[in-house]
Design a protein around this motif. Structure first.
Motif, PDB file in Angstrom:
ATOM      1  N   VAL A  26       0.853  -1.188   0.000  1.00  0.00           N
ATOM      2  CA  VAL A  26       0.000   0.000   0.000  1.00  0.00           C
ATOM      3  C   VAL A  26       0.893   1.243   0.000  1.00  0.00           C
ATOM      4  N   GLY A  27       1.932   1.238   0.827  1.00  0.00           N
ATOM      5  CA  GLY A  27       2.836   2.386   0.911  1.00  0.00           C
ATOM      6  C   GLY A  27       3.584   2.620  -0.394  1.00  0.00           C
ATOM      7  N   ILE A  28       4.179   1.575  -0.920  1.00  0.00           N
ATOM      8  CA  ILE A  28       5.003   1.752  -2.127  1.00  0.00           C
ATOM      9  C   ILE A  28       4.137   2.090  -3.339  1.00  0.00           C
ATOM     10  N   ALA A  29       2.984   1.417  -3.482  1.00  0.00           N
ATOM     11  CA  ALA A  29       2.107   1.725  -4.616  1.00  0.00           C
ATOM     12  C   ALA A  29       1.650   3.180  -4.555  1.00  0.00           C
ATOM     13  N   SER A  30       1.323   3.647  -3.354  1.00  0.00           N
ATOM     14  CA  SER A  30       0.891   5.043  -3.204  1.00  0.00           C
ATOM     15  C   SER A  30       2.028   5.996  -3.535  1.00  0.00           C
ATOM     16  N   PRO A  38     -14.275  -7.655  -8.431  1.00  0.00           N
ATOM     17  CA  PRO A  38     -13.716  -8.596  -7.476  1.00  0.00           C
ATOM     18  C   PRO A  38     -12.362  -9.062  -7.973  1.00  0.00           C
ATOM     19  N   GLY A  39     -11.631  -9.779  -7.131  1.00  0.00           N
ATOM     20  CA  GLY A  39     -10.328 -10.271  -7.538  1.00  0.00           C
ATOM     21  C   GLY A  39      -9.509 -10.660  -6.331  1.00  0.00           C
ATOM     22  N   LEU A  40      -8.228 -10.927  -6.570  1.00  0.00           N
ATOM     23  CA  LEU A  40      -7.308 -11.237  -5.477  1.00  0.00           C
ATOM     24  C   LEU A  40      -7.072  -9.943  -4.715  1.00  0.00           C
ATOM     25  N   ILE A  41      -7.353  -9.937  -3.420  1.00  0.00           N
ATOM     26  CA  ILE A  41      -7.363  -8.674  -2.685  1.00  0.00           C
ATOM     27  C   ILE A  41      -5.997  -7.985  -2.714  1.00  0.00           C
ATOM     28  N   GLY A  42      -4.922  -8.760  -2.537  1.00  0.00           N
ATOM     29  CA  GLY A  42      -3.590  -8.153  -2.547  1.00  0.00           C
ATOM     30  C   GLY A  42      -3.238  -7.559  -3.901  1.00  0.00           C
ATOM     31  N   ALA A  43      -3.699  -8.212  -4.944  1.00  0.00           N
ATOM     32  CA  ALA A  43      -3.446  -7.737  -6.303  1.00  0.00           C
ATOM     33  C   ALA A  43      -4.252  -6.472  -6.588  1.00  0.00           C
ATOM     34  N   LEU A  44      -5.527  -6.484  -6.203  1.00  0.00           N
ATOM     35  CA  LEU A  44      -6.381  -5.311  -6.387  1.00  0.00           C
ATOM     36  C   LEU A  44      -5.802  -4.092  -5.679  1.00  0.00           C
ATOM     37  N   LEU A  45      -5.283  -4.325  -4.455  1.00  0.00           N
ATOM     38  CA  LEU A  45      -4.779  -3.214  -3.641  1.00  0.00           C
ATOM     39  C   LEU A  45      -3.651  -2.465  -4.330  1.00  0.00           C
ATOM     40  N   VAL A  46      -2.813  -3.175  -5.067  1.00  0.00           N
ATOM     41  CA  VAL A  46      -1.697  -2.510  -5.744  1.00  0.00           C
ATOM     42  C   VAL A  46      -2.230  -1.537  -6.791  1.00  0.00           C
ATOM     43  N   GLY A  47      -3.127  -2.016  -7.636  1.00  0.00           N
ATOM     44  CA  GLY A  47      -3.682  -1.151  -8.678  1.00  0.00           C
ATOM     45  C   GLY A  47      -4.492  -0.011  -8.095  1.00  0.00           C
ATOM     46  N   LEU A  48      -5.315  -0.319  -7.112  1.00  0.00           N
ATOM     47  CA  LEU A  48      -6.197   0.702  -6.546  1.00  0.00           C
ATOM     48  C   LEU A  48      -5.402   1.809  -5.855  1.00  0.00           C
ATOM     49  N   ASN A  49      -4.390   1.429  -5.076  1.00  0.00           N
ATOM     50  CA  ASN A  49      -3.617   2.468  -4.384  1.00  0.00           C
ATOM     51  C   ASN A  49      -2.767   3.284  -5.343  1.00  0.00           C
ATOM     52  N   THR A  50      -2.258   2.631  -6.375  1.00  0.00           N
ATOM     53  CA  THR A  50      -1.534   3.388  -7.407  1.00  0.00           C
ATOM     54  C   THR A  50      -2.483   4.378  -8.077  1.00  0.00           C
ATOM     55  N   ALA A  51      -3.676   3.904  -8.422  1.00  0.00           N
ATOM     56  CA  ALA A  51      -4.656   4.741  -9.128  1.00  0.00           C
ATOM     57  C   ALA A  51      -5.116   5.912  -8.267  1.00  0.00           C
ATOM     58  N   LYS A  52      -5.412   5.621  -6.995  1.00  0.00           N
ATOM     59  CA  LYS A  52      -5.848   6.686  -6.093  1.00  0.00           C
ATOM     60  C   LYS A  52      -4.782   7.775  -5.986  1.00  0.00           C
ATOM     61  N   ALA A  53      -3.521   7.345  -5.827  1.00  0.00           N
ATOM     62  CA  ALA A  53      -2.428   8.313  -5.676  1.00  0.00           C
ATOM     63  C   ALA A  53      -2.237   9.108  -6.963  1.00  0.00           C
ATOM     64  N   LEU A  54      -2.314   8.396  -8.077  1.00  0.00           N
ATOM     65  CA  LEU A  54      -2.151   9.051  -9.376  1.00  0.00           C
ATOM     66  C   LEU A  54      -3.237  10.109  -9.572  1.00  0.00           C
ATOM     67  N   ALA A  55      -4.467   9.759  -9.234  1.00  0.00           N
ATOM     68  CA  ALA A  55      -5.585  10.696  -9.377  1.00  0.00           C
ATOM     69  C   ALA A  55      -5.462  11.843  -8.384  1.00  0.00           C
ATOM     70  N   ALA A  56      -5.146  11.511  -7.125  1.00  0.00           N
ATOM     71  CA  ALA A  56      -5.105  12.541  -6.076  1.00  0.00           C
ATOM     72  C   ALA A  56      -4.040  13.590  -6.373  1.00  0.00           C
ATOM     73  N   GLY A  57      -2.879  13.148  -6.854  1.00  0.00           N
ATOM     74  CA  GLY A  57      -1.785  14.078  -7.128  1.00  0.00           C
ATOM     75  C   GLY A  57      -2.148  15.123  -8.168  1.00  0.00           C
TER      76      GLY A  57
END
Ligand SMILES: [Zn+2]
Lengths: 236, 335
Positions: free
Chosen positions: A78-82, B80-99
């Motif tokens: 979560v940290g690194i992806a963010s 739906p999907g593998l939760i750990g896998a989803l989290l990578v994309g979702l957190n990247t996307a949220k950060a990308l959008a928020a920035g």
């Protein structure tokens, strides 16, 4: 002077800070909700926004820093992806900082002239550990260890050390030794403070793009370990 | 212009879409990383996604010839999907959008498969029936508008593609085994072995593949390694015919229950030639149109996520900062 915004989600806490030179302009540390899991995915970006606002907006930020573990796999990601997402979004460099380095920097503030032993709870009855000199140099680690093995290492330390972190709290009894002092459970020295993530990134090489930010897992995926033991069939 | 990210399973995907037009659709398959395990390992998938997501996004932007300044919203698979896998994309996307203060559009992965049909050059307009069969899901959906779908039937146990992969493994084929199983089946007699007809008496539209897989496992045990080796083609043909038979039987039943002008076929198993042929024959017999999306849009990809995002609610900044991933499809995705 540009600001470093740094955070760490490798432990159960969500730690965020903004540092301008030696001046701390924002710092927060959120513990897991009562009866709940870590707040990493739900609270991190809001805290980063608050840190950026305290720093005067994104235009004032010159670098991002993120704790890369060791710690929980999900928390690290979560940290690194963010961090990588923000780095790409803002065109900012991203520095990865070992979470135990940051923890040790905090221990150093209370250690006097002693060495610093940083320990976090690695679950499964183990600890993540690294030892640092009074000058901050890493002497060994990071590694993952059973508390009994770690106790042996501690018994053979050449100098006294101040020992802290969630792993020290959890295994206080197993690790007790003449060689180490473990502060009271409630002492904030046991928690990773994000100001140290920022400070370590600010004093680091500072060249790397976000592609160079690599997690420190210290453990192979379980499936890999089963395969190595030749028991993948049984495990399914 | 929408930038979409998809990391729900074992492919790291990013795409840029302008209306129904695909400007780029980058897919980084992790198949090689999982091959040694004989299946998808969630922790391995999560680690790969973390390494690959940003480079894949950069490749998608470069291929589309656009920069982040051209992007008006970030879409991401949230469930739906593998939760750990989803989290990578979702957190990247949220950060990308928020920035960049962009809106975020969380997308349901299955609606993504449905929305693959809305992409150019020949988009399919609702209403239609959509059969999605892949390694992760088996779904029969009624598509009445572009914003969503109604699940008419789904698998009660294994996904169709999962059954193909597991049977391929029983037959000593590599991973992923679906394509190899299909090749092998061409030389086999589908009636050499009796296969259970799953769910035949079930009046509903749900699927089940675990009984078929178990039947194959018993057959292989009884035949012994040498027997399996000698009869591999017949076993493959028998299994494939039974699996395809079940999928088409349910599709046929669904067609009878409503007025549907068209059928769309998606998911990785839609690449299976026997299924394509059987569904084509069924559609011809029923007098309905058939839409087969191109192969790259059948398997998991981010263009289909962007396509679904065009018709999904946008979360404005900063409303999505606390948004979290969901491993299952329920509760339904809402704004
Ligand atoms: Zn899919």
């Amino acid at each position: 002077m540009s600001v470093v915004v740094g955070f760490d989600t490798a432990t159960e806490d969500t730690a965020v800070a903004a540092l301008r030179g030696g001046e701390l302009v924002y710092e927060a540390r959120l513990e897991p909700a009562e009866k709940g899991g870590p707040l990493h995915a739900s609270a991190l970006l809001s805290e980063v926004e608050a840190a950026v606002a305290a720093a005067g907006g994104w235009g004032a930020v010159g670098r991002l820093a993120v704790g890369v573990g060791p710690g929980t796999f999900t928390g690290i990601r979560v940290g690194i992806a963010s961090a990588k997402g923000l780095g790409l979004s803002r065109g900012l460099p991203v520095s990865g900082v070992c979470t135990l380095d940051a923890l040790a920097a905090g221990i150093g503030e209370a250690a006097g002239g002693r060495d610093r032993l940083a320990l976090t709870d690695a679950r499964r009855g183990e600890v993540f550990a690294a030892l640092y000199s009074a000058a901050g140099e890493c002497l060994w680690g990071p590694l993952v260890s059973a508390p009994e093995e770690l106790a042996e290492r501690i018994a053979s330390l050449e100098r006294a050390a101040l020992c802290a972190g969630s792993g020290a709290v959890r295994f206080r009894q197993q690790l007790a030794s003449r060689n180490v002092e473990i502060p009271n459970d409630a002492d904030p020295v046991h928690r990773v403070a994000a100001r140290h993530v920022c400070a370590l990134a600010a004093s680091g090489p500072g060249e790397e793009g976000s592609g160079a930010v690599a997690p420190i897992y210290l453990r192979a995926p379980d499936a890999e370990r089963w395969r190595e033991r030749g028991s993948l069939e049984k495990a399914e | 212009m929408i930038l979409a990210i998809e990391t729900s399973c074992d492919d790291t995907c990013a795409a840029v879409v302008d209306g129904p037009r695909i400007l780029s659709n980058v897919i980084s398959s992790q198949a090689a990383a999982h091959a040694g395990f004989g299946g998808i390992v969630p922790e391995v998938a999560s680690r790969q996604h973390l390494e690959l997501t940003v480079p894949v996004i950069e490749a998608a932007l470069a291929e589309a010839g656009v920069g982040l300044d051209d992007v008006e919203a970030i879409a991401v698979t949230a469930q739906p999907g593998l939760i750990g896998a989803l989290l990578v994309g979702l957190n990247t996307a949220k950060a990308l959008a928020a920035g960049r203060r962009l809106p975020l559009i969380p997308v349901d992965h299955l609606q993504g498969h449905v929305a693959a049909n809305f992409l150019g050059p020949e988009p399919l307009d609702p209403p239609f029936l959509c059969l999605v069969a892949s390694g992760g899901h088996t779904l029969l959906a009624a598509v009445r508008d572009r914003a969503g779908h109604e699940v008419l039937g789904q698998t009660l146990d294994d996904a169709a593609g999962e059954a193909f992969d597991k049977v391929a493994r029983l037959l000593g084929l590599g991973y992923p085994g679906g394509p190899e199983l299909e090749r092998l089946a061409r030389d086999g007699d589908p009636e050499a072995f009796e296969m259970p007809v799953a769910m035949a008496r079930d009046p509903g539209l749900d699927f089940s593949f675990s009984g078929l897989k178990t039947a194959l496992a018993y057959l292989c045990r009884d035949l012994g390694p040498a027997g399996v080796e000698a009869r591999r083609a017949d076993l493959a043909a028998g299994f494939q015919a039974a699996a395809v038979g079940q999928l088409t039987a349910k599709l046929k039943r669904a067609l009878k229950r409503g007025e549907w002008p068209a059928v769309a076929l998606g998911g990785g198993v839609a690449a299976n030639g026997a299924l394509r042929e059987a569904v084509a024959a069924l559609c011809e017999e029923a007098g309905v149109g058939l839409k087969l999306v191109p192969g790259l849009l059948c398997t998991d990809n981010a263009a289909m996520i962007a396509s679904a995002a065009r018709f999904a609610p946008r979360l404005p900044f900063p409303d999505y900062l606390a948004y979290d991933a969901r491993p299952t499809a329920r509760p339904p995705l809402a704004a």
